[in-house]
Design a protein around this motif. Structure first.
Motif, PDB file in Angstrom:
ATOM      1  N   GLU A 293       0.666  -1.278  -0.170  1.00 34.40           N
ATOM      2  CA  GLU A 293       0.024   0.079  -0.018  1.00 34.40           C
ATOM      3  C   GLU A 293       0.902   1.192  -0.108  1.00 34.40           C
ATOM      4  N   LEU A 294       1.812   1.245   0.845  1.00 33.43           N
ATOM      5  CA  LEU A 294       2.827   2.434   0.942  1.00 33.43           C
ATOM      6  C   LEU A 294       3.681   2.440  -0.432  1.00 33.43           C
ATOM      7  N   ARG A 295       4.028   1.398  -0.964  1.00 33.28           N
ATOM      8  CA  ARG A 295       4.760   1.242  -2.363  1.00 33.28           C
ATOM      9  C   ARG A 295       3.946   1.795  -3.448  1.00 33.28           C
ATOM     10  N   ARG A 296       2.877   1.585  -3.586  1.00 31.60           N
ATOM     11  CA  ARG A 296       1.692   2.048  -4.315  1.00 31.60           C
ATOM     12  C   ARG A 296       1.621   3.743  -4.553  1.00 31.60           C
ATOM     13  N   ALA A 297       1.520   4.179  -2.925  1.00 34.88           N
ATOM     14  CA  ALA A 297       1.292   5.608  -2.696  1.00 34.88           C
ATOM     15  C   ALA A 297       2.558   6.182  -3.247  1.00 34.88           C
ATOM     16  N   ILE A 298       3.687   5.647  -2.992  1.00 38.19           N
ATOM     17  CA  ILE A 298       4.950   6.208  -3.611  1.00 38.19           C
ATOM     18  C   ILE A 298       4.915   6.414  -4.922  1.00 38.19           C
ATOM     19  N   ILE A 299       4.421   5.359  -5.729  1.00 41.74           N
ATOM     20  CA  ILE A 299       4.450   5.439  -6.996  1.00 41.74           C
ATOM     21  C   ILE A 299       3.620   6.483  -7.621  1.00 41.74           C
TER      22      ILE A 299
END
Length: 202
Positions: free
Chosen positions: A172-178
């Motif tokens: 979820e955090l990775r998606r937000a970063i992208i």
């Protein structure tokens, strides 16, 4: 020392320092919101620290690969522990952590005129996916308007599972970063079943 180092080593260390920057953003939020004033201390004691110095001044030239792998383990451990500690105390904090991740991505955004090939490279240049030899991201289709790839292995889950958690919040955090990285572009990011991801020009 620099004679032993190549661009790929600086590339890996750059990704490590970027993730540490995200962790520091979370530590700062923890302090400002009175969540956990001792979070940095907990992370350092449990996982170690990432040295804020030029790579050539700190790397073990006799064991370059091993040294970089150990620093990946340190920062992965720090991230998983920071998030787990903060959410264990109050699950509702996840919304703020996702916002922090998005703003972090935005701060390291892809140029607004980037195509999907350029954006994919920027993502690979920014997010840790093990060592290059792990070959985690396999490109299935690539072009200016559409890039599709498969994540062949999860090199993150072990750090979360050892804390009794899953890596779901990490993604979820990775998606937000992208999404933050793409926020000024015409590109969108999509996830499919089978760990397949796409970048599409709108």
């Amino acid at each position: 020392m620099s004679a032993f180092l190549g661009p790929i080593h600086y590339w890996v260390f750059h990704k490590i320092t970027l993730q540490e920057e995200l962790i520091q953003d979370m530590i700062k939020a923890s302090s400002e919101n009175n969540w956990d004033s001792k979070l940095e201390e907990k992370l350092s004691e449990a996982c170690g620290t990432i040295e804020n110095k030029p790579l050539e001044d700190i790397i073990d030239g006799a064991n370059i690969h091993g040294w970089l792998q150990s620093r990946i383990s340190v920062t992965e451990g720090r991230l998983s522990l920071a998030v787990t500690e903060l959410l264990k105390a109050e699950p509702e904090r996840k919304k703020e952590l996702i916002r922090i991740a998005f703003e972090f991505g935005k701060k390291h955004g892809v140029p607004e005129n980037a195509d999907t090939e350029e954006a994919f490279q920027a993502i690979c240049d920014s997010l840790i996916d093990g060592m290059p030899c792990d070959r985690v991201n396999e490109v299935l289709e690539q072009g200016e308007l559409f890039t599709r790839w498969q994540q062949t292995a999860c090199v993150h889950s072990g750090y979360w599972e050892q804390l009794g958690e899953t890596s779901e919040v990490y993604y979820e955090l990775r998606r937000a970063i992208i999404e933050g990285m793409l926020s000024s572009t015409r590109l969108s990011f999509h996830a499919e079943e089978g760990n397949i991801y796409e970048l599409v020009m709108q």
